[in-house]
Design an enzyme around this catalytic site. Sequence first.
Site, PDB file in Angstrom:
ATOM      1  N   CYS A  24       0.863  -1.309   0.077  1.00 28.57           N
ATOM      2  CA  CYS A  24       0.038   0.159   0.023  1.00 28.57           C
ATOM      3  C   CYS A  24       0.877   1.283   0.018  1.00 28.57           C
ATOM      4  O   CYS A  24       1.827   1.490   0.667  1.00 28.57           O
ATOM      5  CB  CYS A  24      -0.944  -0.029   1.101  1.00 28.57           C
ATOM      6  SG  CYS A  24      -1.702   1.718   1.742  1.00 28.57           S
ATOM      7  N   GLU A  25       0.794   2.174  -0.843  1.00 26.07           N
ATOM      8  CA  GLU A  25       1.462   3.417  -0.946  1.00 26.07           C
ATOM      9  C   GLU A  25       1.181   4.202   0.047  1.00 26.07           C
ATOM     10  O   GLU A  25       2.025   5.366   0.335  1.00 26.07           O
ATOM     11  CB  GLU A  25       1.116   3.985  -2.305  1.00 26.07           C
ATOM     12  CG  GLU A  25      -0.066   4.774  -2.505  1.00 26.07           C
ATOM     13  CD  GLU A  25      -0.293   5.358  -3.622  1.00 26.07           C
ATOM     14  OE1 GLU A  25      -0.991   6.480  -3.785  1.00 26.07           O
ATOM     15  OE2 GLU A  25       0.239   4.878  -4.892  1.00 26.07           O
ATOM     16  N   HIS A  26       0.125   4.163   0.861  1.00 25.35           N
ATOM     17  CA  HIS A  26      -0.050   4.895   1.979  1.00 25.35           C
ATOM     18  C   HIS A  26       0.965   4.649   3.251  1.00 25.35           C
ATOM     19  O   HIS A  26       1.069   5.597   3.803  1.00 25.35           O
ATOM     20  CB  HIS A  26      -1.559   5.121   2.313  1.00 25.35           C
ATOM     21  CG  HIS A  26      -2.352   5.631   1.198  1.00 25.35           C
ATOM     22  ND1 HIS A  26      -3.662   5.001   1.045  1.00 25.35           N
ATOM     23  CD2 HIS A  26      -2.198   6.459   0.187  1.00 25.35           C
ATOM     24  CE1 HIS A  26      -4.196   5.560  -0.147  1.00 25.35           C
ATOM     25  NE2 HIS A  26      -3.201   6.351  -0.503  1.00 25.35           N
ATOM     26  N   HIS A  27       0.850   3.531   3.404  1.00 23.08           N
ATOM     27  CA  HIS A  27       1.614   3.167   4.831  1.00 23.08           C
ATOM     28  C   HIS A  27       2.655   2.071   4.465  1.00 23.08           C
ATOM     29  O   HIS A  27       3.301   1.870   5.467  1.00 23.08           O
ATOM     30  CB  HIS A  27       0.798   2.446   5.641  1.00 23.08           C
ATOM     31  CG  HIS A  27      -0.495   3.357   6.105  1.00 23.08           C
ATOM     32  ND1 HIS A  27      -1.622   2.882   5.604  1.00 23.08           N
ATOM     33  CD2 HIS A  27      -0.503   4.317   7.082  1.00 23.08           C
ATOM     34  CE1 HIS A  27      -2.284   4.178   6.270  1.00 23.08           C
ATOM     35  NE2 HIS A  27      -1.862   4.719   7.000  1.00 23.08           N
ATOM     36  N   GLN A  49      -5.295  -0.620  -4.478  1.00 23.32           N
ATOM     37  CA  GLN A  49      -5.950  -1.617  -5.117  1.00 23.32           C
ATOM     38  C   GLN A  49      -6.630  -1.220  -6.256  1.00 23.32           C
ATOM     39  O   GLN A  49      -6.741  -1.901  -7.307  1.00 23.32           O
ATOM     40  CB  GLN A  49      -6.950  -2.464  -4.077  1.00 23.32           C
ATOM     41  CG  GLN A  49      -7.519  -3.503  -4.988  1.00 23.32           C
ATOM     42  CD  GLN A  49      -8.086  -4.462  -3.793  1.00 23.32           C
ATOM     43  OE1 GLN A  49      -7.982  -4.474  -2.527  1.00 23.32           O
ATOM     44  NE2 GLN A  49      -9.255  -5.089  -4.309  1.00 23.32           N
ATOM     45  N   HIS A  83      -5.879  -5.973   3.454  1.00 23.59           N
ATOM     46  CA  HIS A  83      -5.133  -5.018   3.716  1.00 23.59           C
ATOM     47  C   HIS A  83      -4.479  -5.058   5.057  1.00 23.59           C
ATOM     48  O   HIS A  83      -5.302  -4.653   6.076  1.00 23.59           O
ATOM     49  CB  HIS A  83      -5.742  -3.548   2.874  1.00 23.59           C
ATOM     50  CG  HIS A  83      -5.964  -3.403   1.794  1.00 23.59           C
ATOM     51  ND1 HIS A  83      -5.268  -2.832   1.106  1.00 23.59           N
ATOM     52  CD2 HIS A  83      -6.732  -4.104   1.229  1.00 23.59           C
ATOM     53  CE1 HIS A  83      -5.707  -2.778  -0.243  1.00 23.59           C
ATOM     54  NE2 HIS A  83      -6.792  -3.867  -0.201  1.00 23.59           N
ATOM     55  N   CYS A 132      -2.931  -2.529   6.393  1.00 21.07           N
ATOM     56  CA  CYS A 132      -3.022  -1.323   7.222  1.00 21.07           C
ATOM     57  C   CYS A 132      -4.344  -1.020   7.743  1.00 21.07           C
ATOM     58  O   CYS A 132      -4.485  -0.451   8.502  1.00 21.07           O
ATOM     59  CB  CYS A 132      -2.738  -0.452   6.004  1.00 21.07           C
ATOM     60  SG  CYS A 132      -4.078  -0.333   4.817  1.00 21.07           S
TER      61      CYS A 132
END
Length: 202
Positions: free
Chosen positions: A90-93, A131, A159, A161
């Site tokens: 995941c690019e956020h976390h 995703q 996920h 996260c």
Amino acid sequence: MESKIYEKEERFDPAKIEALASHYSEILRLLGEDSSREGLLKTPERVAKAMAFLTKGYTQNPLDIIRSAMFREEYKQMVLVKDIELYSLCEHHMLPFYGKAHVAYIPNGRITGLSKIARVVECFARRLQVQERLTVQIRDCIQEALDPMGVAVVIEASHMCMQMRGVEKQGSATTTSAFTGIFLLDHRTREEFMTLISHRYR
């Protein structure tokens, strides 16, 4: 008989790994760890190599993957490759999400090797992702490379996260879909695809 020392063969850019490892050493220090202690001596390098592997999709061209095995064929029924395992970050976390992709297309004079579909999924998954974008990228790549009558992609993923931080919901899963052509225009074709991916053979 003299035993051979095990040597693991890996292909990484040494300069990139060295630069990444130095940053991970500093991250460990900022987290309150001592990267010079025995258990962590090689951790910065290991993490650097792991991240290089998990993001290797940036060095690959998914269109080239499809085009490396394209064949003329007048088959005009659905080609479905389902339950393709995928692992991404995941690019956020930068935490993992993992699951399965189901990919179908209806040829319009050209087909590709079945393994190339799985390789395209792998190529896009091995990047920092969300995703939703991953689903669309796989769809658009196959549509551009083969110009089929339609493409359908469904991804089901869990996920980390959501499971190990934040809301911490362990049983949650996310499903995304993307369609082109006949899969958008003909509900019977779309329903056939959805039925096929939901059916589990014993």
